[in-house]
Write a protein that holds these residues in place. Structure first.
Motif, mmCIF file in Angstrom:
data_model
loop_
_atom_site.group_PDB
_atom_site.id
_atom_site.type_symbol
_atom_site.label_atom_id
_atom_site.label_comp_id
_atom_site.label_asym_id
_atom_site.label_seq_id
_atom_site.Cartn_x
_atom_site.Cartn_y
_atom_site.Cartn_z
ATOM 1 N N ASP A 388 -15.712 11.242 -14.932
ATOM 2 C CA ASP A 388 -15.829 11.743 -16.292
ATOM 3 C C ASP A 388 -17.157 12.455 -16.497
ATOM 4 O O ASP A 388 -18.187 12.091 -15.902
ATOM 5 N N TRP A 389 -17.136 13.487 -17.348
ATOM 6 C CA TRP A 389 -18.345 14.258 -17.622
ATOM 7 C C TRP A 389 -19.477 13.359 -18.110
ATOM 8 O O TRP A 389 -20.626 13.519 -17.708
ATOM 9 N N ALA A 390 -19.155 12.390 -18.958
ATOM 10 C CA ALA A 390 -20.184 11.497 -19.503
ATOM 11 C C ALA A 390 -20.810 10.633 -18.418
ATOM 12 O O ALA A 390 -21.936 10.148 -18.579
ATOM 13 N N ASP A 391 -20.104 10.442 -17.302
ATOM 14 C CA ASP A 391 -20.622 9.623 -16.202
ATOM 15 C C ASP A 391 -21.192 10.465 -15.078
ATOM 16 O O ASP A 391 -21.415 9.960 -13.971
ATOM 17 N N GLY A 392 -21.410 11.757 -15.318
ATOM 18 C CA GLY A 392 -22.007 12.624 -14.314
ATOM 19 C C GLY A 392 -21.023 13.498 -13.571
ATOM 20 O O GLY A 392 -21.359 14.072 -12.528
ATOM 21 N N GLY A 393 -19.784 13.621 -14.088
ATOM 22 C CA GLY A 393 -18.785 14.441 -13.430
ATOM 23 C C GLY A 393 -19.167 15.912 -13.388
ATOM 24 O O GLY A 393 -19.936 16.395 -14.232
ATOM 25 N N LEU A 394 -18.617 16.632 -12.418
ATOM 26 C CA LEU A 394 -18.943 18.041 -12.203
ATOM 27 C C LEU A 394 -17.818 18.932 -12.719
ATOM 28 O O LEU A 394 -16.641 18.598 -12.601
ATOM 29 N N THR A 395 -18.200 20.071 -13.294
ATOM 30 C CA THR A 395 -17.213 21.057 -13.741
ATOM 31 C C THR A 395 -16.926 22.000 -12.592
ATOM 32 O O THR A 395 -17.270 23.182 -12.608
ATOM 33 N N VAL A 411 -7.715 7.930 -20.140
ATOM 34 C CA VAL A 411 -8.404 7.582 -18.901
ATOM 35 C C VAL A 411 -9.593 6.679 -19.221
ATOM 36 O O VAL A 411 -10.364 6.941 -20.153
ATOM 37 N N GLY A 412 -9.730 5.595 -18.501
ATOM 38 C CA GLY A 412 -10.840 4.676 -18.714
ATOM 39 C C GLY A 412 -10.694 3.445 -17.848
ATOM 40 O O GLY A 412 -9.825 3.371 -16.966
ATOM 41 N N ASN A 413 -11.542 2.455 -18.109
ATOM 42 C CA ASN A 413 -11.588 1.256 -17.274
ATOM 43 C C ASN A 413 -10.846 0.066 -17.869
ATOM 44 O O ASN A 413 -10.747 -0.981 -17.224
ATOM 45 N N GLU A 414 -10.338 0.206 -19.109
ATOM 46 C CA GLU A 414 -9.635 -0.899 -19.744
ATOM 47 C C GLU A 414 -8.264 -1.118 -19.072
ATOM 48 O O GLU A 414 -7.698 -0.190 -18.487
ATOM 49 N N HIS A 416 -5.334 -1.319 -20.245
ATOM 50 C CA HIS A 416 -4.238 -0.494 -20.750
ATOM 51 C C HIS A 416 -4.444 0.986 -20.466
ATOM 52 O O HIS A 416 -3.597 1.800 -20.827
ATOM 53 N N GLN A 417 -5.557 1.338 -19.803
ATOM 54 C CA GLN A 417 -5.868 2.745 -19.554
ATOM 55 C C GLN A 417 -5.474 3.154 -18.140
ATOM 56 O O GLN A 417 -4.847 2.394 -17.398
ATOM 57 N N TRP A 418 -5.854 4.400 -17.796
ATOM 58 C CA TRP A 418 -5.431 5.003 -16.536
ATOM 59 C C TRP A 418 -6.633 5.477 -15.730
ATOM 60 O O TRP A 418 -7.704 5.752 -16.279
ATOM 61 N N THR A 419 -6.418 5.603 -14.425
ATOM 62 C CA THR A 419 -7.429 6.139 -13.510
ATOM 63 C C THR A 419 -6.822 7.326 -12.773
ATOM 64 O O THR A 419 -5.647 7.295 -12.401
ATOM 65 N N THR A 420 -7.618 8.380 -12.586
ATOM 66 C CA THR A 420 -7.155 9.532 -11.805
ATOM 67 C C THR A 420 -7.874 9.540 -10.462
ATOM 68 O O THR A 420 -9.063 9.229 -10.374
ATOM 69 N N GLU A 421 -7.129 9.919 -9.439
ATOM 70 C CA GLU A 421 -7.670 9.867 -8.079
ATOM 71 C C GLU A 421 -7.028 10.962 -7.248
ATOM 72 O O GLU A 421 -5.822 11.228 -7.386
ATOM 73 N N LYS A 422 -7.791 11.600 -6.408
ATOM 74 C CA LYS A 422 -7.250 12.683 -5.590
ATOM 75 C C LYS A 422 -6.351 12.116 -4.491
ATOM 76 O O LYS A 422 -6.694 11.141 -3.823
ATOM 77 N N TYR A 432 -4.522 15.754 -8.017
ATOM 78 C CA TYR A 432 -4.899 14.469 -8.567
ATOM 79 C C TYR A 432 -3.660 13.716 -9.044
ATOM 80 O O TYR A 432 -2.761 14.284 -9.677
ATOM 81 N N GLY A 433 -3.624 12.418 -8.705
ATOM 82 C CA GLY A 433 -2.571 11.535 -9.173
ATOM 83 C C GLY A 433 -3.123 10.548 -10.186
ATOM 84 O O GLY A 433 -4.338 10.426 -10.375
ATOM 85 N N TRP A 434 -2.232 9.835 -10.832
ATOM 86 C CA TRP A 434 -2.597 8.871 -11.877
ATOM 87 C C TRP A 434 -2.082 7.494 -11.496
ATOM 88 O O TRP A 434 -0.999 7.356 -10.943
ATOM 89 N N ARG A 435 -2.875 6.452 -11.817
ATOM 90 C CA ARG A 435 -2.419 5.083 -11.638
ATOM 91 C C ARG A 435 -2.831 4.250 -12.848
ATOM 92 O O ARG A 435 -3.913 4.419 -13.399
ATOM 93 N N HIS A 436 -1.929 3.370 -13.260
ATOM 94 C CA HIS A 436 -2.199 2.473 -14.378
ATOM 95 C C HIS A 436 -3.124 1.358 -13.905
ATOM 96 O O HIS A 436 -2.986 0.851 -12.796
ATOM 97 N N ASN A 437 -4.077 0.971 -14.751
ATOM 98 C CA ASN A 437 -5.057 -0.059 -14.392
ATOM 99 C C ASN A 437 -4.424 -1.447 -14.459
ATOM 100 O O ASN A 437 -4.609 -2.197 -15.422
#
Length: 486
Positions: A388-395, A411-414, A416-422, A432-437
């Motif tokens: 995430d941009w707020a965590d130092g992500g690159l554009t 997207v987040g760490n809770e 009920h949220q989701w994580t994206t991963e290449k 990039y794919g998505w996985r439920h936390n």
């Protein structure tokens, strides 16, 4: 297992027993009675299902199973094909909470009672709701309640079409002179819907226009849909309106015009929309992209003049039409070759993606990257998928993926949220794919809805292609990957 879950489990076992039972030994009257009872029970289940949906809504329970919105829950988990229509039913028939917290009685209590009894079905319910929506707001609550009670009674014996006809009589009784209808009612009932594309890639347009919109449309059609004007089958047909057209040329074009009035209306609307897009009326940008028809096609499609191209707004275009757009050298066909001359890596120097980065993402994903999300690319945001941009992500182009607003914010760490991963291997490598936390971690999934042509190309053998499509669309199947190993 809770008592309620145990009862549903017992119901499923009972359904299995009913499914295995045969009516061969019964007489005709009993067979008919079984069919009647079956449909009544089915309608009762619809009413109970409405209560379950309201409970999910009240407690935001859809987030516990990885759905960002209630509508997504209805579509993907409950497999309801018209979620907005079902939610309209829930809001009208179930006791909702007021802003202060107390429960309010149902808007249509008699209709709710009949559905719960199984004497009417969902089609009857929506016929009643359609009539109730047309009652002027100036009608007092007592008369409105009387109309709903009458319609509910009618629904137990009439078909939905007959309910609509009876509704006309009721509306005429409530407002015989038409004096109660006001601007609020007209504003409430205005709508314009564009249907899905059919097998010929055609779309049905339905609308309820308020008086001023109708008057404006009539003015446009009087000029743009005049005989001989904006005829796509006639190269000499004047374009735009006929104000500046040569009178003799217009007369000759009109003599050659064999179109019906409906076809001329269609062609006038098409010419008007084209003028708006190419004339700069839509401004310079929409979500970082030029507000034009943007198409992504492969070299093979262009070379063979075959297949279907997908636009950034989610429309399918035959390749023959794409070639026409390119041949006309109009600005509403964007090509991706120019993107290579623009920077695609900005690091931390900027947060928002550039038009070039968005075009590259459109070519790669076609729409929202969250699995099974149907939002087209033009309505997405660029998500910093690696970090995430707020965590130092690159554009950087390689670190981002398109995501619609609700999924981008999911997207987040809770839990009920989701994580994206290449994705690092298989056909979706590099996306990039998505996985439920969840615990254990959910499977990493890519979105295939916007890249059907690519999916079919991988599986030229028809049975394998059907299997791949069913895997891509049926999200209820547990799976670690969308495709078998190559």
């Amino acid at each position: 297992m809770s008592d309620l879950l145990a009862k549903y489990a017992a119901l499923e076992q009972l359904l299995d027993q009913v499914d295995d039972s045969s009516s061969d030994t019964y007489n005709e009257a009993t067979v008919a009675e079984v069919a009647i009872r079956h449909e009544r029970i089915t309608r009762r289940m619809e009413a109970i299902g409405n209560r379950r949906i309201l409970e999910v809504s009240d407690r935001d329970a859809h987030r516990a199973v990885g759905c960002v919105t209630l509508t997504e829950f209805l579509q993907t988990k409950l497999r309801i094909t018209q979620p907005k229509k079902r939610l309209k039913e829930v809001q009208a028939l179930e006791p909702m909470h007021a802003l202060t917290g107390e429960k309010l009685p149902p808007v249509c209590p008699n209709t709710a009672r009949e559905l719960a009894a199984g004497s009417i079905g969902p089609d009857h319910v929506h016929a009643v709701l359609d009539v109730m929506a047309k009652i002027p707001t100036a009608v007092d609550p007592e008369h409105r309640a009387f109309a709903e009670k009458t319609l509910a009674e009618f629904a137990t014996t009439l078909t939905p079409k007959e309910i609509a006809a009876a509704g006309v009589r009721i509306l005429a009784h409530l407002d015989p002179d038409g004096t109660l209808t006001d601007d609020r009612d007209r504003a409430r009932n205005r709508k314009l819907n564009v249907g899905c594309q059919d097998s010929q890639l055609m779309s049905k347009l339905t609308a309820t226009l308020d008086p001023i919109t109708r008057a404006l449309f009539d003015v446009v059609l009087a000029k743009w849909a005049a005989p001989g004007m904006n005829n796509p089958d006639d190269d000499q047909s004047p374009k735009g309106d006929h104000g500046d057209a040569n009178a003799e040329l217009l007369k000759q074009a009109a003599d050659r015009d064999c179109r019906s009035q409906s076809q001329r209306n269609h062609d006038a609307l098409k010419a008007l929309l084209d003028a708006a897009v190419t004339g700069g009326l839509l401004g310079q940008s929409h979500r970082g992209l030029p507000p034009q028809i943007i198409v992504s096609i492969t070299d093979a499609q262009l070379r063979e003049h075959a297949g279907v191209a997908r636009t950034a707004t989610g429309t399918d275009l035959p390749i023959s039409e794409v070639v026409k757009l390119a041949a006309n050298a109009q600005t509403h066909l964007a090509v991706f070759s120019d993107v290579t001359n623009e920077p695609l890596f900005f690091g931390r120097s900027r947060r928002l993606a550039s038009p070039a980065q968005r075009l590259m993402a459109f070519a790669k994903y076609g729409g929202c990257s969250k699995d099974n999300c149907q939002v087209p690319f033009a309505h997405t945001e660029m998500h910093h998928a690696e970090q995430d941009w707020a965590d130092g992500g690159l554009t950087d182009s390689s670190h981002m993926a398109p995501a619609c607003g609700p999924h981008n914010r999911a997207v987040g760490n809770e839990p009920h949220q989701w994580t994206t991963e290449k994705i690092t291997d298989g056909p979706d490598r590099g996306r990039y794919g998505w996985r439920h936390n969840t615990d254990p971690p959910d499977a990493l999934r890519a979105n295939q809805l916007h890249r059907i042509d690519e999916l079919l190309e991988r599986y030229r053998n028809p049975p394998e292609a059907v299997l791949a499509l069913s895997r891509a669309f049926d999200i209820t199947w547990p799976r670690a990957h969308l495709y078998p190993a190559a």
